[in-house]
Scaffold this active site. Structure first.
Site, mmCIF file in Angstrom:
data_model
loop_
_atom_site.group_PDB
_atom_site.id
_atom_site.type_symbol
_atom_site.label_atom_id
_atom_site.label_comp_id
_atom_site.label_asym_id
_atom_site.label_seq_id
_atom_site.Cartn_x
_atom_site.Cartn_y
_atom_site.Cartn_z
ATOM 1 N N ASP A 1 33.491 47.590 56.236
ATOM 2 C CA ASP A 1 33.917 47.238 54.890
ATOM 3 C C ASP A 1 33.484 48.337 53.921
ATOM 4 O OD1 ASP A 1 35.034 45.253 53.034
ATOM 5 O OD2 ASP A 1 34.352 43.776 54.497
ATOM 6 N N ASP B 1 37.583 46.841 50.036
ATOM 7 C CA ASP B 1 37.483 45.665 49.181
ATOM 8 C C ASP B 1 38.142 45.910 47.820
ATOM 9 O OD1 ASP B 1 36.109 42.969 48.868
ATOM 10 O OD2 ASP B 1 35.187 44.039 47.196
ATOM 11 N N GLU C 1 42.394 45.740 50.542
ATOM 12 C CA GLU C 1 42.541 44.394 49.970
ATOM 13 C C GLU C 1 43.149 44.539 48.580
ATOM 14 O OE1 GLU C 1 39.846 40.443 48.965
ATOM 15 O OE2 GLU C 1 39.012 42.438 48.617
ATOM 16 N N HIS D 1 37.116 35.699 55.562
ATOM 17 C CA HIS D 1 35.867 35.177 54.999
ATOM 18 C C HIS D 1 36.043 34.559 53.615
ATOM 19 C CE1 HIS D 1 36.430 39.101 53.243
ATOM 20 N NE2 HIS D 1 35.523 38.831 52.339
ATOM 21 N N ASP D 2 37.194 34.795 52.970
ATOM 22 C CA ASP D 2 37.458 34.250 51.635
ATOM 23 C C ASP D 2 38.426 33.077 51.651
ATOM 24 O OD1 ASP D 2 35.819 35.982 50.205
ATOM 25 O OD2 ASP D 2 37.395 37.484 49.920
#
Length: 561
Positions: free
Chosen positions: A98, A199, A256, A329-330
């Site tokens: 990440d 991210d 993302e 994860h979100d």
């Protein structure tokens, strides 16, 4: 489109805090991941996306980084990380890390210095503004509730944080910041990582002047998203990053990117533009949200879901590349969200996997998805750990919202649904830890766990394994064009894939009712074979150009001209 290794790969996302604890402190760690690599090999995945493991105060579970070149103490040491990477590479598994560079932690040395004085050398590493009329510099709202501005006492002004106040936004207009980011990327790439998931990368460029947004009725703040999503210099910055870093390594990149259209997707992912390989878009993640947004839970609008995914499939074909995902994860667990996590949990989990994996793009599996893990319904807000969930709850309770209704929304949509520990076996705490887990384990781990799944040849695990293997031997899954059929059906998600002289017919029943599905006329006269299906018995379900689908049934047929 040029052939690339990441096009026929399947990516497995690990959320390290919840994957496997090796030392009994209740927190998943890097040695725990290394201990479970043979499980990933058995599944057949070739790429792991690892959520942040960098040094962090953990205000947002590692997405607030205080040292980009160090490993979080709770997760282990750099030596542990290097051993994990080595063991992954021995097994033919690539590692995608990440990259969180829209913001840092407020405990990062850059920000510790920047907030001291207006003439500090690190001052312009962040975004500062004076207040306006006794209030914040503008009216934007943070993703985690409240204003995006936090007052800084030593300098008498405000710094920008689109997320938590402990996540100040970096100033990408500053060339020094960009240079620092490129150097830290090279640090990890030179250690052998195989790419980055970036991210909120489409938020790094803000509109100059940071103008006020329109305030919705009943709100104190405006979203402001139009002024920081897909901003004026974002493509310039990514092309610079590509030229200085990405193009020099054989790696995979995925950005993302909230608030994007397929046209944005082409700009970010068309190979000729030299930016990213693929992006995550979120349009299909809003199809069960009511008029009041995420926490206003509405029934799945299947017609809308199909049209959104079909639009991305067709608009990016030959021009860019899709990421395919239901879970991360979100997001809440898809089998609870779009499937049936009760009577038809196994069937609906397999159906959802089929529906996703036969589209064009790189599929992502989130830990536990491959065994059909479900949402959790913790009884109290005290059981939750997610900052977004807790802030929303406290803010709305203060405004007089009904507690029971708030908890219903949390049970359906909280990010903690994805963050309960991985369910390995039926031992205490699902075999995740010998200690007290950092967040509660879903009580259904006695029935739903990896040990049980691997002992059952008809489990969801082995179905995913088959789907992963199919991508390697069927170029049509990777290269084929997409055609949505029966687009107005509220029960059926059906589509065709076309490649050279082959066609796939993919049928997915999104209900507990039986359906009769007519095949499109374009298939008449072609010889088709059943490729895969999610029911154990494989008796013929079709005759005379139609198929009878059982509850949550999924069948794929392969035709050759």
């Amino acid at each position: 489109m040029e052939k690339q290794w990441w096009k026929d790969a399947v990516v497995y996302q690990i959320y390290p805090r919840s994957f496997m604890d090796s030392n009994g402190d209740g927190i998943g760690d890097i040695p725990g991941i290394t201990a479970k690599l043979d499980y990933l090999t058995a599944l057949g995945v070739e790429v792991v996306w690892l959520s942040p493991v960098y040094q962090s105060p953990n205000d947002d579970n590692g997405y607030d980084i205080s040292d980009y070149r160090a490993i979080m103490d709770e997760f282990g040491t750099m030596e542990d990380w290097e051993r994990m990477l080595d063991e992954m590479h021995k097994r033919g598994i690539r590692l995608v890390m990440d990259l969180v560079v829209n913001h840092s932690s407020d405990e990062h040395p850059w920000f510790v210095e920047a907030r001291k004085s207006k003439d500090n050398p690190y001052r312009d590493y962040y975004v500062w503004r004076d207040g306006k009329n006794g209030r914040e510099p503008n009216n934007w709202e943070s993703f985690f509730s409240g204003s995006v501005w936090e007052y800084n006492e030593p300098t008498g002004d405000y710094y920008l944080h689109l997320f938590s106040k402990k996540q100040p936004d970096l100033n990408w207009e500053n060339e020094k910041v960009r240079s620092e980011v490129y150097e830290l990327m090279k640090f990890w790439l030179d250690k052998g990582v195989d790419g980055f998931r970036m991210d909120v990368i489409n938020m790094i460029s803000k509109v100059p002047g940071l103008p006020d947004g329109n305030v919705e009725p009943g709100s104190e703040y405006a979203s402001g998203a139009q002024y920081y999503m897909n901003g004026p210099r974002v493509h310039e910055f990514l092309q610079e990053m590509n030229e200085q870093v990405l193009s020099r390594y054989d790696i995979m990149t995925v950005g993302e990117t909230g608030g994007v259209t397929p046209e944005h997707g082409v700009l970010y992912t068309n190979p000729e533009r030299k930016e990213l390989n693929m992006i995550f878009q979120f349009e299909h993640m809003d199809v069960d949200s009511g008029p009041l947004g995420k926490w206003d839970v509405a029934p799945l609008d299947l017609v809308r879901l199909k049209k959104i995914l079909a639009k991305w499939q067709t608009d990016l074909h030959g021009r860019g590349w899709n990421s395919l995902y239901w879970d991360n994860h979100d997001q809440p667990r898809v089998v609870s969200r779009f499937g049936d996590d009760g009577k038809y949990r196994v069937e609906s989990a397999k159906m959802l996997a089929t529906c996703l994996h036969f589209m064009q793009g790189t599929p992502y599996i989130y830990q536990g998805e491959e065994i059909g893990m479900t949402n959790v319904q913790f009884p109290s807000i005290e059981d939750y750990r997610d900052i977004e969930t807790i802030n929303m709850y406290n803010e709305r309770i203060a405004k007089g919202f009904d507690q029971v209704e708030l908890m219903k929304g949390i049970h359906a949509k909280s990010r903690d649904n994805a963050r309960t520990p991985m369910q390995w076996d039926e031992r205490e705490n699902a075999g995740f830890t010998d200690g007290t887990p950092w967040i509660g384990v879903n009580p259904n781990y006695h029935e739903i766990n990896a040990k049980q799944a691997m002992e059952d040849k008809n489990s969801i695990f082995y179905y995913y394994k088959e789907l992963i293997a199919m991508r390697k031997r069927l170029p049509i899954m990777v290269e084929g064009s997409f055609e949505l059929i029966h687009e107005d059906s509220t029960s059926l998600f059906a589509y065709l894939r076309h490649y050279e002289n082959e066609t796939l017919l993919v049928l997915n029943n999104f209900t507990a009712d039986e359906l009769t599905v007519e095949w499109p006329d374009s298939l008449s006269g072609l010889k088709g074979e059943r490729l895969i299906g999610n029911y154990e018995d494989v008796e013929s379900r079709s005759a005379d150009g139609e198929t009878n689908l059982r509850p949550w049934e999924s069948i794929v047929y392969h035709f050759r001209k």
